[in-house]
Design an enzyme around this catalytic site. Structure first.
Site, PDB file in Angstrom:
ATOM      1  N   HIS A   8       0.743  -1.341   0.009  1.00 37.48           N
ATOM      2  CA  HIS A   8      -0.134   0.058  -0.007  1.00 37.48           C
ATOM      3  C   HIS A   8       0.868   1.270   0.040  1.00 37.48           C
ATOM      4  O   HIS A   8       1.440   1.587   1.102  1.00 37.48           O
ATOM      5  CB  HIS A   8      -0.814   0.001   1.303  1.00 37.48           C
ATOM      6  N   ASP A  37      -1.801   5.628  -5.501  1.00 39.73           N
ATOM      7  CA  ASP A  37      -3.109   6.603  -6.162  1.00 39.73           C
ATOM      8  C   ASP A  37      -2.447   7.472  -7.008  1.00 39.73           C
ATOM      9  O   ASP A  37      -1.192   7.909  -6.901  1.00 39.73           O
ATOM     10  CB  ASP A  37      -3.465   7.404  -4.723  1.00 39.73           C
ATOM     11  N   HIS A  50      -1.218  10.695  -2.849  1.00 41.28           N
ATOM     12  CA  HIS A  50      -2.627  10.595  -2.171  1.00 41.28           C
ATOM     13  C   HIS A  50      -3.347  11.614  -1.903  1.00 41.28           C
ATOM     14  O   HIS A  50      -4.873  11.614  -2.298  1.00 41.28           O
ATOM     15  CB  HIS A  50      -2.392   9.845  -0.640  1.00 41.28           C
TER      16      HIS A  50
END
Length: 259
Positions: A8, A37, A50
């Site tokens: 992540h 992201d 992000h």
């Protein structure tokens, strides 16, 4: 069944998220996939960031969407994570290029150069000033890599159903992941998402709503769950037959899975 371990924002528990350093550490640990992201800069580059603004990760004023890539390149995206690093006389000299803003193209090139298959889960952030342009640019880039067809190592994720529909129309071969952050949204989403779409609930939802995971799989969807960082989280995912765990701690999760 092997549960896929997806890093992540890279190995973001230890290293500043979305930096090349964080992704290289995740790859070194053996992660099966990387998650990022993406946002669009004012001059049309997709960057791995992000937040819409730069306060948290670059300690700067301004929005990603109003800045050019060259301006973002001037910023340090790493020192917020370890503000005392400069005081460590014994620390090795850092390669500053690892701490700069990371473009999606650079991340995909890094993955393309590997000698093993590593998958990339790309989340498009909404709402954004550029609306559907984000997905259009993303699909164009995946076409450049030849990764817009079935079998591609890339999948696209979003909380926005509309955004995923845009990707599906532009490139039907790309795997899609509908992210879910509220249990009550599932009763609506289950009627509209495609049969082959993956569902990405937050692990907290699976703890709080014990029947939700079974409902999703009963509807015929695989699950990729975020953000799985503890033994309790992992146990819940294994109980439910989750196909991929998205974690800030890829090395730890791989170890827990005996890999």
């Amino acid at each position: 069944m092997t549960t896929q371990v997806v890093a992540h924002r890279g190995a973001s528990d230890e290293i500043a998220e979305h930096t090349l350093a964080a992704y290289l550490a995740a790859l070194e640990s053996g992660a099966d996939g990387l998650e990022c992201d993406v946002r669009l800069t004012a001059d049309g580059h997709l960057v791995c960031v992000h937040d819409r603004d730069l306060r948290r990760t670059a300690q700067a004023q301004g929005l990603v969407s109003t800045m050019d890539l060259a301006d973002l390149n001037e910023l340090d995206f790493a020192s917020w994570k370890n503000p005392w690093a400069d005081l460590d006389d014994e620390a090795p000299e850092r390669d500053e290029s690892l701490d700069r803003v990371l473009t999606l193209r650079k991340l995909l090139e890094t993955v393309a150069d590997l000698d093993r298959r590593v998958e990339v889960a790309i989340e498009t952030k909404h709402p954004t000033r550029y609306g559907g342009l984000v997905e259009r640019r993303l699909v164009e880039m995946l076409e450049d890599f030849g990764w817009d067809a079935p079998g591609s190592p890339v999948r696209v994720m979003s909380f926005s159903f509309t955004a995923l529909q845009r990707v599906e129309r532009a490139a039907p071969g790309i795997q899609l992941v509908q992210l879910v952050d509220r249990a009550q949204h599932w009763s609506m989403l289950r009627r509209v998402i495609g049969p082959g779409w993956i569902v990405g609930p937050g692990v907290q939802l699976l703890h709080e709503h014990r029947k939700l995971g079974r409902r999703i799989t009963a509807d015929g969807h695989d699950m990729h769950v975020w953000t799985v960082n503890t033994d309790r989280d992992l146990e819940r995912c294994l109980e439910l037959g989750v196909k991929a765990v998205i974690t800030d701690r890829p090395a730890y999760m791989l170890e827990r899975l005996g890999r």
